[in-house]
Design a protein around this motif. Sequence first.
Motif, short mmCIF file in Angstrom:
data_model
loop_
_atom_site.label_atom_id
_atom_site.label_comp_id
_atom_site.label_asym_id
_atom_site.label_seq_id
_atom_site.Cartn_x
_atom_site.Cartn_y
_atom_site.Cartn_z
N ALA A 372 0.83 -1.20 0.00
CA ALA A 372 0.00 0.00 0.00
C ALA A 372 0.87 1.25 0.00
O ALA A 372 0.55 2.25 -0.68
CB ALA A 372 -0.93 -0.01 1.20
N ALA A 373 1.97 1.22 0.75
CA ALA A 373 2.88 2.36 0.77
C ALA A 373 3.47 2.60 -0.61
O ALA A 373 3.55 3.76 -1.08
CB ALA A 373 4.00 2.12 1.79
N ARG A 393 0.02 -6.96 13.31
CA ARG A 393 1.19 -7.63 12.75
C ARG A 393 1.99 -6.71 11.82
O ARG A 393 3.05 -7.08 11.35
CB ARG A 393 0.74 -8.88 12.00
N SER A 394 1.46 -5.53 11.55
CA SER A 394 2.08 -4.64 10.57
C SER A 394 2.65 -3.38 11.21
O SER A 394 2.86 -2.38 10.51
CB SER A 394 1.03 -4.24 9.52
N LEU A 399 5.00 2.26 10.73
CA LEU A 399 5.98 3.28 11.11
C LEU A 399 6.97 3.57 9.98
O LEU A 399 7.18 4.73 9.61
CB LEU A 399 6.75 2.82 12.35
N HIS A 400 7.56 2.51 9.45
CA HIS A 400 8.69 2.67 8.55
C HIS A 400 8.30 2.96 7.11
O HIS A 400 8.89 3.81 6.45
CB HIS A 400 9.56 1.41 8.60
N ALA A 403 4.44 5.98 7.47
CA ALA A 403 4.40 7.24 8.19
C ALA A 403 5.60 8.15 7.91
O ALA A 403 5.44 9.37 7.88
CB ALA A 403 4.31 6.96 9.69
N ILE A 404 6.77 7.59 7.72
CA ILE A 404 7.95 8.44 7.54
C ILE A 404 7.78 9.37 6.34
O ILE A 404 8.12 10.55 6.39
CB ILE A 404 9.22 7.58 7.39
N ASP A 405 7.23 8.83 5.24
CA ASP A 405 6.99 9.65 4.05
C ASP A 405 5.60 10.29 4.03
O ASP A 405 5.20 10.88 3.04
CB ASP A 405 7.17 8.80 2.79
N ASP A 406 4.86 10.13 5.15
CA ASP A 406 3.52 10.72 5.26
C ASP A 406 2.66 10.34 4.06
O ASP A 406 1.97 11.17 3.46
CB ASP A 406 3.62 12.26 5.37
N LEU A 407 2.64 9.06 3.75
CA LEU A 407 1.92 8.57 2.57
C LEU A 407 0.44 8.41 2.86
O LEU A 407 0.04 8.00 3.96
CB LEU A 407 2.51 7.23 2.12
#
Length: 619
Positions: A372-373, A393-394, A399-400, A403-407
Amino acid sequence: MTRKDETSENGPILRDISDQEAAALCAQLREELVRDVSQTGGHLASNLGAVELTVAIHRVFDTSRDRLVFDVGHQCYLHKMLTGRREQMPTLRQYGGIAGFPKPNESVHDAFIAGHASNSVAVALGMARARTALEEDYKVLALIGDGALTGGLAYEGLSNAGQCGQQLLVILNDNGMSITRNVGGVAQLLARQRLKPKYLRFKQNYRRVMHAFWLGRQIYKVTHEIKKALKQSLLPCSMFEDMGFTYLGPVDGHDVAQLTKTLRYASTLNEPVALHVRTVKGKGFAPAEANPDAFHGVSPFDPATGKANKSGGENFSAVFGRTLVRLARTDRRVCAITAAMVSGTGLVPFSKAFPKRFFDVGIAEGCAVSMAAGMAKQGAVPVFAVYSTFLQRSYDMLLHDVAIDDLHVVFAVDRAGLVGDDGETHHGVFDVAYLDTIPGMKVYAPANFSELDRMLEQAVCRDSGPVAVRYPRGGQGGYQEDSGEENAVILRTGKDITLAGYGMEINDLLSAADQLAQQGIQAEVLKWNVITPLDCTLAVESVKKTGALLVAEECAGQGSVGQRALAALEEAGVPARTALVNCGAGYVPHGAVSLLKRDLGLDGAGVFRQAMEVLGRDQ
C-alpha cells in the motif's frame, strides 16, 4: 473413566483401535461436529476437512507430552473432542465454555495458543530446540494449512526448521490453495509407492544397515543424492527438500489408515519431515463442501439444510464495502487491499466491480501495508481493509513504510473493539493505543452506518497522510444520527458529570445518562469523532462545568483515550473526579459481547454504576 475414543491426561488410547474402528469413529465425530457447531456457531469447514487427520495424529502421538502446534487453530475442534472435552462441545465459544482455539490453560493437550496464522513452524522449532537444550524426549509437530503458507513468517520458520537437524514433523494440510504444482500420473504413482508400508520398512532397514560401517555410509550418500535428483524431477514439493526436510506425500487426508501408517513412519525419523496431506474443506457435509468459504466461520444453522437460523442483517463491513465501491466509481486511483479476508471485510462487491484495482495478498498483513505504501508513493489511493487484531502484525510497516513519508494510505480497521466468541486473539482492543503512536496518523471512530460512510469519504477523498477508520463487528445501535464533522461534539448537555466516549460505546453512555436522569443527575455526553490526534478542548471545557469525568471505551487500559483525556485535564489545571472504564490491563475472554461488556462495566448499567461512584452517590 476415559472412553475408548478419547485421550486421557496420561496419554493416547486411540493407539489400540483398529483401522475399521478408526473409520467409524471419524464418521461419528463428523456427525457430532455438525450437530454441535450448528448450535454454537464456529469454524466448521476447516474442522470437517481435518477429521481423519486429527484421529490419525492421536493414534500415533501422545499430545499430553508430544507437542502439537496448530496454525491459526481453526481446525482444533476434533482435537478437543479427543482430549476429554467432547461433552463440553455444546459450550464451544460460549461465555464460560471452552474456547474455539487451542488454549494451554484449558488442557495439557493444547501445546500453544493459536489465533493468528503462519507462526506454527517457528513455534514448533522453538519447542524442538528447547527439547534438545533441556535434554528431554518428546515429539514436536506443526499442523499448518496451505492458507497459512501465504504468510512470510511460515517460510522463515520452514527455512530455519529444515536446517535444525532434529526431529520435527511439519504436516501440510492442503485443502485447495495449491501449495504444490499439479503433478501427473507418474508422480502420483511414485508417491503412492513411496508410502507403502513395505517400502517404508525397507527404507528404515536399509538406512540402519548402511550406516553401520564406513563404506555403507559412502554408498548410502551416493544413492541418496541420485534418489534426490530423481524426486526433484518427478515429484512435487521439492522446495521442502531444498530447505532440508524429508518430504512425504501427498497422502489422501481422508484415508485414516494410510494417514496412520505414514505418521507412524514419520515418527521414527529423527530429522525434519514435511508430510503433505490433501484434504477437502467441508468434507462430509454437503453444504460445506459446496461452499467452504461460507462455512469457514458460521453462526448457528439448521444441520439438515445448512441454512442460517436467522439473517445477520446490515453490518459495518457491508456498509464499508458499499461506500468504497461508490468512491471508486468517481476516482480511478482508489484501490482495495485485503489479507485473505475478502468476504469478512465486505470487499466482495469491490472485487467484482473493479477486479484490476483489487488485491488479496493472502495472510500477509505486513506485505499489504508495504505494498500500500508503494502504491501511495506512485499516486494511487490504497485502502487496506483489515481486522484490528491482524493489523497488529504490521506495526513496523506502519511506522517505517507509511508514516515516515507521510503517505496517504487508508486503513479500514474492521472488528475494532470486542468481537465476542473468538476471544483473546481476536478482540480489537489494542489499535487505539498503537495507532496513536504513529506520527501523522488520523483515526476516525464512527458510531453508526451514516458516520462510517461520511468518514470513509473524508479519509479517502479529502485527507492526506496515513488515515484509519475504525468500526466494530456487526450492526449499529440506537444512536443513528450523524454528529457532524467536528472532532468532538456534545450530544447532551448537563451540569453534574461528563460522560465521554466514541464509536458504539456512545449508545451505552446515552443509556447511562438516561438512568442518571432518573436519579436527578444531569450528565453531559461528549462524543469524539476523531480519537487521534485527540482534541480535548471541548472535554476540558465540559469538565470545568461538571467537575467530573467518566471515559468509557472498548480498548485496553494502557494507551487509552481516557488516559490522554486525563493528561489534558492535568495539563490544563482542571481538578476533577474521574473514572476510566475500559478493558483493563489483561486479556478479555471469549463470549457474547453483551456479557463481556456487562462484566467489564461497559454496558449502560455498568457506566451508570461507575458514574454514581464518581459522584459519591448511593445507588
